[in-house]
Scaffold this motif. Structure first.
Motif, mmCIF file in Angstrom:
data_model
loop_
_atom_site.group_PDB
_atom_site.id
_atom_site.type_symbol
_atom_site.label_atom_id
_atom_site.label_comp_id
_atom_site.label_asym_id
_atom_site.label_seq_id
_atom_site.Cartn_x
_atom_site.Cartn_y
_atom_site.Cartn_z
ATOM 1 N N SER A 76 47.090 36.365 39.774
ATOM 2 C CA SER A 76 47.356 36.315 41.210
ATOM 3 C C SER A 76 47.482 37.698 41.844
ATOM 4 N N SER A 77 47.784 38.714 41.056
ATOM 5 C CA SER A 77 47.928 40.058 41.589
ATOM 6 C C SER A 77 46.554 40.627 41.957
ATOM 7 N N VAL A 78 46.487 41.278 43.128
ATOM 8 C CA VAL A 78 45.207 41.792 43.630
ATOM 9 C C VAL A 78 45.327 43.278 43.957
ATOM 10 N N LYS A 79 44.339 44.036 43.518
ATOM 11 C CA LYS A 79 44.229 45.452 43.879
ATOM 12 C C LYS A 79 42.880 45.654 44.546
ATOM 13 N N ILE A 80 42.907 46.197 45.780
ATOM 14 C CA ILE A 80 41.665 46.444 46.514
ATOM 15 C C ILE A 80 41.559 47.929 46.823
ATOM 16 N N THR A 81 40.459 48.528 46.423
ATOM 17 C CA THR A 81 40.216 49.954 46.663
ATOM 18 C C THR A 81 39.061 50.118 47.634
ATOM 19 N N HIS A 82 39.277 50.940 48.671
ATOM 20 C CA HIS A 82 38.209 51.284 49.601
ATOM 21 C C HIS A 82 37.512 52.516 49.042
ATOM 22 N N LEU A 83 36.342 52.335 48.488
ATOM 23 C CA LEU A 83 35.667 53.390 47.725
ATOM 24 C C LEU A 83 35.393 54.659 48.524
ATOM 25 N N PRO A 84 34.964 54.580 49.803
ATOM 26 C CA PRO A 84 34.682 55.820 50.543
ATOM 27 C C PRO A 84 35.896 56.721 50.731
ATOM 28 N N THR A 85 37.081 56.130 50.908
ATOM 29 C CA THR A 85 38.293 56.929 51.153
ATOM 30 C C THR A 85 39.208 56.998 49.940
ATOM 31 N N LYS A 86 38.953 56.159 48.927
ATOM 32 C CA LYS A 86 39.794 56.055 47.725
ATOM 33 C C LYS A 86 41.178 55.479 48.036
ATOM 34 N N ILE A 87 41.364 54.953 49.217
ATOM 35 C CA ILE A 87 42.632 54.317 49.573
ATOM 36 C C ILE A 87 42.684 52.939 48.922
ATOM 37 N N PHE A 88 43.834 52.605 48.341
ATOM 38 C CA PHE A 88 43.939 51.306 47.681
ATOM 39 C C PHE A 88 45.271 50.638 48.000
ATOM 40 N N VAL A 89 45.289 49.327 47.799
ATOM 41 C CA VAL A 89 46.486 48.526 48.023
ATOM 42 C C VAL A 89 46.610 47.529 46.891
ATOM 43 N N GLU A 90 47.828 47.350 46.392
ATOM 44 C CA GLU A 90 48.105 46.338 45.384
ATOM 45 C C GLU A 90 49.103 45.336 45.949
ATOM 46 N N CYS A 91 48.827 44.057 45.806
ATOM 47 C CA CYS A 91 49.722 43.001 46.281
ATOM 48 C C CYS A 91 49.931 41.961 45.187
ATOM 49 N N SER A 92 51.200 41.621 44.958
ATOM 50 C CA SER A 92 51.502 40.596 43.952
ATOM 51 C C SER A 92 52.686 39.728 44.379
ATOM 52 N N ASP A 93 53.054 39.805 45.655
ATOM 53 C CA ASP A 93 54.221 39.069 46.143
ATOM 54 C C ASP A 93 54.014 37.557 46.111
ATOM 55 N N GLU A 94 52.778 37.140 46.386
ATOM 56 C CA GLU A 94 52.491 35.703 46.495
ATOM 57 C C GLU A 94 51.956 35.138 45.178
ATOM 58 N N ARG A 95 52.171 33.855 44.958
ATOM 59 C CA ARG A 95 51.623 33.206 43.767
ATOM 60 C C ARG A 95 50.121 33.002 43.895
ATOM 61 N N SER A 96 49.654 32.888 45.119
ATOM 62 C CA SER A 96 48.238 32.628 45.359
ATOM 63 C C SER A 96 47.464 33.938 45.434
ATOM 64 N N GLN A 97 46.368 33.992 44.684
ATOM 65 C CA GLN A 97 45.501 35.174 44.729
ATOM 66 C C GLN A 97 44.923 35.362 46.125
#
Length: 230
Positions: free
Chosen positions: A129-150
């Motif tokens: 359910s944990s998701v990590k999304i990286t914006h490749l052009p800027t290398k900015i990323f976010v990780e979210c795992s608060d919710e049970r749903s992906q």
């Protein structure tokens, strides 16, 4: 919540005491929102960073002045000798208007999933359910795992990623303006403070208006109107 706000609270100087102060500020704002019956949503709830989405409201002009360094002066919980310590947190609040939203291109995103860690029961630990999304052009990323749903974690991550990329682009575009986040909260420097919370004297110092308020307890309980009136 289009035309609302994104409120970011980050740990500054002061180690663990800064983390405790971050939690105090989060509770203060949430109590204020609840008392004013304002809709809000916690997008990110980490030990050193909080991101809250907030609906538009009558306190627009006051809330925008919250951005900057918030300083606390008190005896830390783990201080055995009663020595006062100074710590900081940074606040960044930005209007979340539709026109400001950066449009993410899926081909620029790297999306990774993994099993959530920490408390949450067996279900959380056995699903990706944990998701990590990286914006490749800027290398900015976010990780979210608060919710049970992906899906819910992905939705949150996209919203926070939009916010962070917009902030990054605005900084790049407005390097010489006060709206630039770096100039507002860079390195959480004490010299850039806008407010001091002094627990010993039950006092809040507003450095923007050079005024004092001796109702710290009420303010921390969500009565921000006291400060807005000064």
């Amino acid at each position: 919540m289009e035309n609302g706000y994104i409120l970011e609270i980050r740990q500054g100087i002061g180690g663990d005491e800064s983390i405790y102060f971050l939690e105090d500020l989060k509770k203060m704002y949430i109590k204020f929102f609840q008392k004013k019956k304002l809709n809000y949503k916690i997008l990110l709830n980490l030990e050193k960073e909080i991101v809250i989405e907030l609906e538009n409201n009558i306190f627009d002009n006051f809330l925008l002045n919250e951005s900057g360094i918030h300083r606390v002066q008190r005896v830390p919980k783990n201080e055995n000798q009663g020595k006062m310590q100074t710590s900081t947190c940074s606040i960044f609040l930005k209007k979340n208007t539709k026109n400001d939203n950066f449009i993410l291109n899926n081909k620029d995103l790297k999306i990774e999933t993994c099993k959530s860690s920490g408390s949450g029961g067996q279900h959380v630990n056995t699903t990706n359910s944990s998701v990590k999304i990286t914006h490749l052009p800027t290398k900015i990323f976010v990780e979210c795992s608060d919710e049970r749903s992906q899906l819910l974690n992905k939705t949150k991550a996209i919203k926070i990623l939009n916010f962070r990329i917009n902030k990054f682009l605005n900084e790049k575009k407005n390097l010489d303006t006060n709206l630039n986040r770096k100039s507002i909260i860079s390195k959480s420097e004490r010299s850039k403070k806008i407010r001091t919370y002094n627990f010993q004297n039950n006092k809040i110092i507003n450095h923007l208006t050079n005024t004092n308020c001796y109702q710290l307890n009420k303010v921390l309980n969500g009565d921000l109107d006291i400060l807005f009136k000064n």
